[in-house]
Write an enzyme that holds these catalytic residues in place. Structure first.
Site, PDB file in Angstrom:
ATOM      1  N   CYS A  65      -1.604  -1.630 -19.253  1.00  0.00           N
ATOM      2  CA  CYS A  65      -0.751  -1.088 -18.192  1.00  0.00           C
ATOM      3  C   CYS A  65      -0.358  -2.182 -17.188  1.00  0.00           C
ATOM      4  O   CYS A  65      -1.223  -2.770 -16.524  1.00  0.00           O
ATOM      5  CB  CYS A  65      -1.539   0.000 -17.480  1.00  0.00           C
TER       6      CYS A  65
ATOM      7  N   CYS B  21      -9.121   6.690 -12.636  1.00  0.00           N
ATOM      8  CA  CYS B  21     -10.575   6.660 -12.568  1.00  0.00           C
ATOM      9  C   CYS B  21     -11.130   5.254 -12.711  1.00  0.00           C
ATOM     10  O   CYS B  21     -10.465   4.358 -13.227  1.00  0.00           O
ATOM     11  CB  CYS B  21     -11.201   7.474 -13.698  1.00  0.00           C
TER      12      CYS B  21
ATOM     13  N   CYS C  86       6.496   3.283 -17.475  1.00  0.00           N
ATOM     14  CA  CYS C  86       6.987   3.839 -16.205  1.00  0.00           C
ATOM     15  C   CYS C  86       8.221   3.088 -15.710  1.00  0.00           C
ATOM     16  O   CYS C  86       8.956   3.580 -14.859  1.00  0.00           O
ATOM     17  CB  CYS C  86       5.886   3.876 -15.147  1.00  0.00           C
TER      18      CYS C  86
ATOM     19  N   CYS D  67       2.098  -2.122 -21.476  1.00  0.00           N
ATOM     20  CA  CYS D  67       2.744  -0.820 -21.419  1.00  0.00           C
ATOM     21  C   CYS D  67       3.686  -0.881 -20.223  1.00  0.00           C
ATOM     22  O   CYS D  67       3.256  -1.103 -19.093  1.00  0.00           O
ATOM     23  CB  CYS D  67       1.730   0.304 -21.206  1.00  0.00           C
TER      24      CYS D  67
ATOM     25  N   CYS E 137       4.055   8.611 -15.887  1.00  0.00           N
ATOM     26  CA  CYS E 137       2.997   8.038 -16.732  1.00  0.00           C
ATOM     27  C   CYS E 137       2.209   9.179 -17.350  1.00  0.00           C
ATOM     28  O   CYS E 137       1.819  10.117 -16.657  1.00  0.00           O
ATOM     29  CB  CYS E 137       2.070   7.172 -15.876  1.00  0.00           C
TER      30      CYS E 137
ATOM     31  N   ASN F 292     -11.809   6.962 -18.398  1.00  0.00           N
ATOM     32  CA  ASN F 292     -10.623   6.617 -17.610  1.00  0.00           C
ATOM     33  C   ASN F 292      -9.421   6.651 -18.545  1.00  0.00           C
ATOM     34  O   ASN F 292      -9.417   5.971 -19.563  1.00  0.00           O
ATOM     35  CB  ASN F 292     -10.799   5.211 -17.006  1.00  0.00           C
ATOM     36  N   GLY F 293      -8.412   7.416 -18.167  1.00  0.00           N
ATOM     37  CA  GLY F 293      -7.199   7.503 -18.992  1.00  0.00           C
ATOM     38  C   GLY F 293      -6.788   8.950 -19.162  1.00  0.00           C
ATOM     39  O   GLY F 293      -7.320   9.836 -18.499  1.00  0.00           O
TER      40      GLY F 293
ATOM     41  N   ASP G 196       6.112  -5.028  -0.331  1.00  0.00           N
ATOM     42  CA  ASP G 196       5.095  -4.060  -0.786  1.00  0.00           C
ATOM     43  C   ASP G 196       5.047  -4.066  -2.311  1.00  0.00           C
ATOM     44  O   ASP G 196       5.933  -4.619  -2.977  1.00  0.00           O
ATOM     45  CB  ASP G 196       5.395  -2.648  -0.258  1.00  0.00           C
ATOM     46  N   ASP G 197       4.010  -3.386  -2.856  1.00  0.00           N
ATOM     47  CA  ASP G 197       3.835  -3.429  -4.308  1.00  0.00           C
ATOM     48  C   ASP G 197       4.754  -2.471  -5.042  1.00  0.00           C
ATOM     49  O   ASP G 197       5.286  -2.806  -6.096  1.00  0.00           O
ATOM     50  CB  ASP G 197       2.374  -3.135  -4.664  1.00  0.00           C
TER      51      ASP G 197
ATOM     52  N   TYR H 214      -0.498  -3.094  -8.859  1.00  0.00           N
ATOM     53  CA  TYR H 214      -1.076  -2.365  -7.737  1.00  0.00           C
ATOM     54  C   TYR H 214      -2.492  -1.844  -7.950  1.00  0.00           C
ATOM     55  O   TYR H 214      -3.348  -1.990  -7.089  1.00  0.00           O
ATOM     56  CB  TYR H 214      -0.187  -1.163  -7.366  1.00  0.00           C
TER      57      TYR H 214
ATOM     58  N   GLY I 182     -10.707   5.681  -7.543  1.00  0.00           N
ATOM     59  CA  GLY I 182     -10.840   7.129  -7.425  1.00  0.00           C
ATOM     60  C   GLY I 182     -11.695   7.496  -6.251  1.00  0.00           C
ATOM     61  O   GLY I 182     -12.806   6.987  -6.104  1.00  0.00           O
TER      62      GLY I 182
ATOM     63  N   SER J  52      -2.098  -3.848   0.101  1.00  0.00           N
ATOM     64  CA  SER J  52      -1.667  -4.177  -1.260  1.00  0.00           C
ATOM     65  C   SER J  52      -0.508  -5.173  -1.297  1.00  0.00           C
ATOM     66  O   SER J  52      -0.316  -5.856  -2.297  1.00  0.00           O
ATOM     67  CB  SER J  52      -1.307  -2.902  -2.011  1.00  0.00           C
TER      68      SER J  52
HETATM   69  P1  AMP Z   1       5.287   6.583  -2.018  1.00  0.00           P
HETATM   70  O1  AMP Z   1       6.489   5.811  -2.468  1.00  0.00           O
HETATM   71  O2  AMP Z   1       5.395   7.113  -0.639  1.00  0.00           O
HETATM   72  O3  AMP Z   1       4.921   7.663  -3.019  1.00  0.00           O
HETATM   73  O4  AMP Z   1       4.064   5.586  -1.965  1.00  0.00           O
HETATM   74  C1  AMP Z   1       4.042   4.415  -2.683  1.00  0.00           C
HETATM   75  C2  AMP Z   1       2.826   3.588  -2.328  1.00  0.00           C
HETATM   76  O5  AMP Z   1       1.644   4.239  -2.789  1.00  0.00           O
HETATM   77  C3  AMP Z   1       2.883   2.267  -3.048  1.00  0.00           C
HETATM   78  O6  AMP Z   1       3.292   1.266  -2.167  1.00  0.00           O
HETATM   79  C4  AMP Z   1       1.485   2.014  -3.548  1.00  0.00           C
HETATM   80  O7  AMP Z   1       0.822   1.137  -2.675  1.00  0.00           O
HETATM   81  C5  AMP Z   1       0.814   3.361  -3.540  1.00  0.00           C
HETATM   82  N1  AMP Z   1       0.732   3.902  -4.913  1.00  0.00           N
HETATM   83  C6  AMP Z   1       1.622   3.757  -5.892  1.00  0.00           C
HETATM   84  N2  AMP Z   1       1.228   4.409  -6.991  1.00  0.00           N
HETATM   85  C7  AMP Z   1       0.056   4.972  -6.714  1.00  0.00           C
HETATM   86  C8  AMP Z   1      -0.849   5.751  -7.453  1.00  0.00           C
HETATM   87  N3  AMP Z   1      -0.605   6.083  -8.698  1.00  0.00           N
HETATM   88  N4  AMP Z   1      -1.952   6.168  -6.836  1.00  0.00           N
HETATM   89  C9  AMP Z   1      -2.200   5.843  -5.567  1.00  0.00           C
HETATM   90  N5  AMP Z   1      -1.373   5.095  -4.810  1.00  0.00           N
HETATM   91  C10 AMP Z   1      -0.261   4.660  -5.375  1.00  0.00           C
END
Ligand code: AMP
Length: 495
Positions: free
Chosen positions: A255, A14, A455, A452, A401, A120-121, A364-365, A261, A46, A302
């Site tokens: 976090c 959130c 995860c 934290c 998480c 949020n949380g 990617d992140d 991300y 959100g 991202s």
């Molecule tokens: P997937 O591995 O297919 O579940 O998707 C991972 C991608 O979703 C990552 O590269 C992030 O950019 C994005 N992501 C990761 N965690 C979240 C989250 N909690 N909520 C929304 N998007 C996320």
């Protein structure tokens, strides 16, 4: 009377906001409009529902709805919310109840006037708290843990804001960054571990703003002043702004995933620009996992800062390898089997002429379920890439998480199910390299004990009761069609 079950599976990401402008200003009070633009800036936190509650000094009015901020509010809706104090909320949940009654702000009537809160949380002792409050005669309108916070505040408002918030901090366990509105006051507070962010600052000459992230300040002319400390509260009224301690912080644990991300790159956290932190993560990734290749390609959006950092460090050119369509949104698309099969193609188009014959480093992140990365690797090869080296700025996500980021449960997390060589094979990647926890932390510029990392390493800063852990593993799993879509697919559809 309707009996509402408490849903422990609610996992909410959130954004929260608070606006205070002076009641005696000659201009028409614009708290709702400022709140609207502030929420817009927090939309990434959100996309499922949005809401604002506004006080004109005596009456509190509110509006909540499903969908994006601009689907919930138009000019007329904002005109119906006159007043100088506001709290706002954007909510995202990928599992559990996706319904209006769980949308926020939560509105409660009390002896000291109506109050509204935005949270949020995630709390982790919801069952005990709810049983305790029910035994005291409390009744609930929603299945959300946020309502518990609201009820505790209402019950203790006679102690003053310090006392009421202090009581929340005494009994509520878990992550919470909260904004509260009373007819004449705005309050913000952060749990004693400080897992979720919350910043306070000024708004013009004599106003104040509280928000999850600093990116909400700029569009409304605000200036972030400071991040609330874990366990700290801020109280704003016609006398100005004052801070108080709600509970002593035993351990600070912000976090790390916010830095990697979740938060917007144009926000600052722990005094560091997230864009810069992500660039540094990319550079560190290049040092930890170098590879000979032709181009560094980000997964938009991202992965962009980290790919730039990787490219600068490795001296391998940065090149966009795909274009993201901006206008597809998930509310326009029924999540059916066909859509899942189309996957990322609905949102990403590969730039074949950039990729053909190239050895690609794909940055990617994070990898959660792994669905998205797998599809993007395939896309790269289909477009003629000869090698695809996947580089990820989050360390392997191996634990769920419980504090407000929806990570999927352990049985679905790719890095919990497979070793890195197995995952590399599963993704179809030429190689796979993850940033280390130490590397990610160093990029933010704080020591490990400020974060934290649950995860990534299972060290939960607020102990998670065994039954909740067990419940999550047993009860989780696809809830309806939407749950079968991975984070990445949702992310691609949302923005
Ligand atoms: P997937 O591995 O297919 O579940 O998707 C991972 C991608 O979703 C990552 O590269 C992030 O950019 C994005 N992501 C990761 N965690 C979240 C989250 N909690 N909520 C929304 N998007 C996320």
């Amino acid at each position: 009377m309707e009996v509402i079950e408490l849903d422990d599976r609610l996992k909410e990401e959130c954004g929260v906001l608070g606006v205070y402008t002076q009641p005696n200003s000659n201009e028409k009070p614009e708290a709702a409009r400022i709140g609207f633009f502030g929420l817009f800036a927090l939309q990434h936190r959100g996309q499922e529902s949005a809401g604002l509650a506004v006080s004109d000094g005596s009456k509190v009015r509110f509006r909540r709805g499903m969908g994006l901020v601009n689907q919930v509010f138009d000019e007329a809706a904002l005109d119906d919310l006159p007043g100088h104090i506001a709290v706002g909320h954007t909510r995202y949940s990928t599992t559990g109840s996706s319904e209006l009654r769980n949308a926020q702000p939560i509105f409660c009537q009390s002896q000291v006037g109506d109050i509204a809160i935005a949270h949020n949380g995630n709390l982790i002792n919801t069952k005990e708290l709810r049983a305790d409050l029910e035994a005291k005669g409390e009744r609930f309108d929603s299945s959300s843990d946020s309502e518990l916070i609201a009820r505790i505040i209402v019950r203790n408002m006679h102690l003053g804001p310090e006392g009421a918030v202090g009581e929340v901090m005494r009994v509520a366990k878990g992550a919470y960054s909260v904004t509260v509105l009373t007819p004449r006051m705005l309050i913000g507070f952060r749990d004693p571990t400080g897992i979720r962010p919350l910043v306070v600052g000024t708004l013009g000459e004599d106003g104040y703003l509280i928000a999850s992230e600093t990116c909400a300040f700029h569009p409304v002319g605000g200036k972030p002043v400071q991040e609330l400390e874990p366990g700290e509260m801020v109280i704003i009224d016609s006398q100005g702004m004052r801070f108080a301690c709600g509970a002593k912080s035993e351990r600070k644990a912000m976090c790390l995933f916010e830095f990697i991300y979740f938060a917007r790159p144009d926000s600052d956290m722990y005094g560091t620009s997230l864009y810069t932190a992500r660039e540094r993560m990319g550079a560190q990734l290049a040092r930890e996992h170098p590879v000979d290749a032709d181009i560094v390609v980000p997964v938009p959006d991202s992965g962009i800062p980290a790919a730039l950092g990787y490219s600068a460090e490795s001296k391998i050119p940065f090149r966009e390898g795909m274009v993201k369509s901006r206008y597809i949104h998930r509310t326009f698309i029924a999540p059916n089997q066909r859509m899942r099969e189309m996957g990322v193609k609905m949102k990403l188009t590969a730039l074949d002429n950039h990729l053909a014959g190239k050895r690609v480093i794909l940055v990617d992140d994070s990898i959660v379920r792994g669905t998205t990365t797998k599809q993007i690797v395939k896309l790269m090869f289909e477009s003629g890439a000869t090698e695809v080296h996947v580089r990820i700025t989050a360390p392997p996500i191996t634990h769920p998480c419980f504090y407000g980021i929806d990570m999927a449960d352990k049985t679905e997390l790719a890095a919990a199910k497979m070793t890195i060589p197995e995952l590399e094979k599963d993704l179809g990647a030429t190689s796979l390299g993850y940033l280390s926890i130490e590397g990610a932390v160093a990029a933010v510029g704080k020591s490990k004990d400020h974060f934290c990392l649950a995860c990534f390493n299972g060290d939960y800063p607020i102990p998670v009761p065994e039954d909740l852990r067990k419940d999550t593993l047993e009860k989780e799993g696809p809830v309806g069609e939407m749950a079968a879509i991975s984070h990445g697919q949702l992310k691609l559809l949302n923005m």
